[in-house]
Design an enzyme around this catalytic site. Sequence first.
Site, PDB file in Angstrom:
ATOM      1  N   GLY A   1       0.821  -1.206   0.000  1.00 32.96           N
ATOM      2  CA  GLY A   1       0.000   0.000   0.000  1.00 32.96           C
ATOM      3  C   GLY A   1       0.857   1.258   0.000  1.00 32.96           C
ATOM      4  O   GLY A   1       0.559   2.240  -0.689  1.00 32.96           O
TER       5      GLY A   1
ATOM      6  N   ARG B   1      -0.455  -8.248  -4.416  1.00 33.46           N
ATOM      7  CA  ARG B   1      -0.556  -7.266  -3.337  1.00 33.46           C
ATOM      8  C   ARG B   1       0.139  -7.839  -2.110  1.00 33.46           C
ATOM      9  O   ARG B   1      -0.053  -9.016  -1.764  1.00 33.46           O
ATOM     10  CB  ARG B   1      -2.032  -6.961  -3.052  1.00 33.46           C
ATOM     11  CG  ARG B   1      -2.264  -6.287  -1.737  1.00 33.46           C
ATOM     12  CD  ARG B   1      -3.646  -5.681  -1.605  1.00 33.46           C
ATOM     13  NE  ARG B   1      -4.045  -5.604  -0.216  1.00 33.46           N
ATOM     14  CZ  ARG B   1      -3.528  -4.766   0.688  1.00 33.46           C
ATOM     15  NH1 ARG B   1      -2.571  -3.915   0.341  1.00 33.46           N
ATOM     16  NH2 ARG B   1      -3.952  -4.779   1.941  1.00 33.46           N
TER      17      ARG B   1
ATOM     18  N   ASP C   1      -2.901  -6.223  13.197  1.00 29.65           N
ATOM     19  CA  ASP C   1      -3.710  -5.932  14.382  1.00 29.65           C
ATOM     20  C   ASP C   1      -4.840  -6.955  14.472  1.00 29.65           C
ATOM     21  O   ASP C   1      -5.084  -7.693  13.514  1.00 29.65           O
ATOM     22  CB  ASP C   1      -4.263  -4.501  14.344  1.00 29.65           C
ATOM     23  CG  ASP C   1      -5.014  -4.204  13.068  1.00 29.65           C
ATOM     24  OD1 ASP C   1      -4.380  -3.792  12.080  1.00 29.65           O
ATOM     25  OD2 ASP C   1      -6.231  -4.421  13.037  1.00 29.65           O
TER      26      ASP C   1
HETATM   27  N1  HPA Z   1      -9.189  -2.589   8.910  1.00 29.05           N
HETATM   28  C1  HPA Z   1      -8.994  -2.381   7.619  1.00 29.05           C
HETATM   29  N2  HPA Z   1      -7.814  -2.539   7.038  1.00 29.05           N
HETATM   30  C2  HPA Z   1      -6.786  -2.916   7.788  1.00 29.05           C
HETATM   31  C3  HPA Z   1      -6.915  -3.153   9.143  1.00 29.05           C
HETATM   32  C4  HPA Z   1      -8.186  -2.982   9.743  1.00 29.05           C
HETATM   33  O1  HPA Z   1      -8.371  -3.189  10.952  1.00 29.05           O
HETATM   34  N3  HPA Z   1      -5.694  -3.503   9.622  1.00 29.05           N
HETATM   35  C5  HPA Z   1      -4.850  -3.486   8.573  1.00 29.05           C
HETATM   36  N4  HPA Z   1      -5.500  -3.138   7.458  1.00 29.05           N
END
Ligand code: HPA
Length: 236
Positions: free
Chosen positions: A21, A88, A207
């Site tokens: 990204g 990706r 996360d």
């Molecule tokens: N939400 C959307 N995109 C993401 C997240 C998330 O919690 N973590 C990493 N990319």
Amino acid sequence: MATPHINAKKGDIAKTVLMPGDPLRAKFIADTYLKDVKRFNTVRNMFGYTGTYNGKTISVMGSGMGMPSIGIYSYELYQFFGVENIIRIGSCGAYTDEIDLYDVLLASSAYSESSYAKVQSGDYDEAYTYPSKSLNDNIEAQAKALNIPITKGVIHSSDVFYREHFDDYKTIYKKHQAIAVEMESFALFHNAKVTGKKAACLLTVSDSLVTKAATSSEERQNAFTKMMEIALSIAE
Ligand code: HPA
């Protein structure tokens, strides 16, 4: 020929492009892993580089965040620069406690509520889009050879990062078996379909929506190297 968002010439970009990204992550990959590097894009600072990895030519370029952004860049790469494969390499949030921070995931499909496919080509029923089977097989074989475990599953491509109803993810997990969330792969897989090209998506868990655990940007940078090494070994 340059496009509105990529100021490169056709031969400047390899057949296989890795897309993180963040354009600075693209620069990091080029600086760390590639030889004979040439930068092919500077428009909007969405840097793109071509170089060699183990003697094979490969490109790496940022996609930006979200489906509108990766939708533009992947379409131009496929349609106007002769790119055949886009992988990706991104981050995602876990929807289940069966996966841990830093695990590497491979998308078996992307589920989305997004209107991207409807608007792009009138695919009104399309709630899932799919990666290339041959790219996924290749990625799984390379991961095995490198001794890096990967988990394959449905990925939720969301248009929204900050949700008012946070617990909605539980319904999406139950209904669609989506194990993690990110914001790009649905549009990437759709563009590969309409242009007759190939796409895949590797993700590192950054996360967890279940445990609320998160990683620092420095930790993420280090953990992402596993995923990058799998993706780089796909160069043709
Ligand atoms: N939400 C959307 N995109 C993401 C997240 C998330 O919690 N973590 C990493 N990319």
